[in-house]
Design an enzyme around this catalytic site. Structure first.
Site, PDB file in Angstrom:
ATOM      1  N   LYS A 166       0.833  -1.388  -0.083  1.00 30.76           N
ATOM      2  CA  LYS A 166       0.176   0.049   0.096  1.00 30.76           C
ATOM      3  C   LYS A 166       0.761   1.344   0.049  1.00 30.76           C
ATOM      4  O   LYS A 166       0.391   2.362  -0.043  1.00 30.76           O
ATOM      5  CB  LYS A 166      -1.049   0.033   1.076  1.00 30.76           C
ATOM      6  N   ASP A 167       2.098   1.189   0.209  1.00 26.99           N
ATOM      7  CA  ASP A 167       3.029   2.496   0.132  1.00 26.99           C
ATOM      8  C   ASP A 167       2.827   2.994  -1.270  1.00 26.99           C
ATOM      9  O   ASP A 167       2.540   4.284  -1.397  1.00 26.99           O
ATOM     10  CB  ASP A 167       4.306   2.053   0.290  1.00 26.99           C
TER      11      ASP A 167
END
Ligand code: PMP
Length: 343
Positions: free
Chosen positions: A64-65
């Site tokens: 999700k970065d």
């Protein structure tokens, strides 16, 4: 913000400029370019190359970065977020962790709404990262007290604040269209038969899958679903009818077709019960030395199913979403597992 569908198609100008220098200039450049790792025991068992993107090696520790960075960048580019502003999101954890890092790196405050049934490790980490965390009782999306809906209302009350809205913000899928997809294509030198992945928001499967299919129409995109989710049914029938749950997995499964899922091109779906996922992650630790999280276990089970469906000699790529260290009190706690009937 511009309409989502138009926005996704603007992808000819990358939102994040990436240099190929050996020194990565700060947090934003350190996101992505993760290794592609061969899972040796699964490859040998199936006669296929089972390869996986080590997304747990992103600086915030998860897949999700990428979405967090691209969604904040979109808000900046569109003028929705100005210096000193606040980023608000409803998230089961990893998006919030990515956002908290990105906000620190770029000078924004971060406010996260989260269901109170998520792992303690993620909640504590968010607080350590300086995010304000609002824990709320789990409620379905149709309920006004749903964590996403609460985040949206909160952002609307603040000056210079954005509600990230990861489920329906196509900068999420675009992150994977502009980074994960091209990386996989380069790392496999175009020799990839299938991309297999679970979906929460759907950003990873939509963006990565669309990029890979644009390079070669022969690449099959396969969704692997946990129990207690409607996405298997959605691929098979067009309607997201929920399967029998619950599941101990975090961050995956959905009861609705998000805007990110709506732009995905999916050819096939599999359904994986938790017990198979638990056996898979335990096997990966015992046989190969990896400590993975729940959605990674589902993805690897999906990759094996895909290999069995396609037959030996194919190359299958999946995602190692986050590390098992985020689940020490749950998946990796034998007492907790036994209480769930998964020992
Ligand atoms: N695995 C984990 C651990 C996650 O946090 C998420 C994000 N919700 C996913 C998988 C699913 O990714 P996506 O939202 O891109 O579908």
């Amino acid at each position: 913000m511009t309409r989502n569908t138009d926005f996704f198609d603007q992808a000819s100008t990358p939102l994040i400029e990436r240099t190929k220098a050996s020194v990565q200039a700060g947090f934003a450049e350190a996101v992505g370019d993760t290794p592609l790792i061969r899972l040796n025991s699964l490859s040998e068992e199936t006669g296929c190359e089972i390869l996986a993107k080590a997304e747990f090696l992103n600086p915030g520790g998860s897949v999700k970065d990428r979405a967090a960075l691209w969604m904040v960048r979109r808000a900046e580019v569109e003028g929705a977020l100005e210096p000193g502003g606040t980023v608000v999101e409803g998230t089961a954890g990893n998006t919030g962790i990515g956002l908290a890092h990105v906000c620190n790196a770029r000078g924004y405050a971060c406010l996260i709404y989260m269901p109170n049934n998520q792992s303690q490790e993620k909640i504590e980490l968010l607080r350590t990262l300086g995010a304000a965390v609002m824990l709320v009782p789990p409620a379905p999306y149709t309920d006004e007290m749903n964590y996403q809906k609460q985040a949206g209302r909160h952002a609307a009350r603040l000056e210079n604040a954005v509600w990230v809205n990861q489920f329906d913000n196509l900068a999420n899928a675009r992150a994977h269209y502009e980074s994960t997809g091209p990386e996989i294509w380069t790392q496999t030198e175009g020799m990839i038969d299938a991309f297999v992945c679970a979906a929460g928001t759907g950003g990873t499967i939509a963006g990565t899958g669309r990029y890979l299919k644009a390079q070669s129409a022969n690449v099959k995109v396969m969704l692997v679903d946990c129990m207690g989710s409607g996405l298997y049914s959605w691929v098979k029938t067009g309607e997201p009818v929920m399967s029998q749950g619950p599941s101990i997995t975090e961050g995956i499964g959905n009861s609705r077709v998000t805007d990110n899922l709506a732009v995905a091109a999916v050819d096939e779906a599999f359904q994986v019960p938790d017990i198979d996922m638990v056996r898979m992650v335990q096997r990966m630790l015992r046989e190969e030395g990896w400590l993975f999280g729940t959605s990674t276990g589902i993805n690897l089970c999906g990759a094996v199913r895909a290999a069995k469906r396609l037959g030996p000699g194919h190359t299958i790529v999946t995602i190692l979403c986050d590390a098992g260290s985020r689940y020490q009190s749950s998946l990796w706690n034998p007492k907790w597992l036994a209480a769930k009937g998964l020992a």
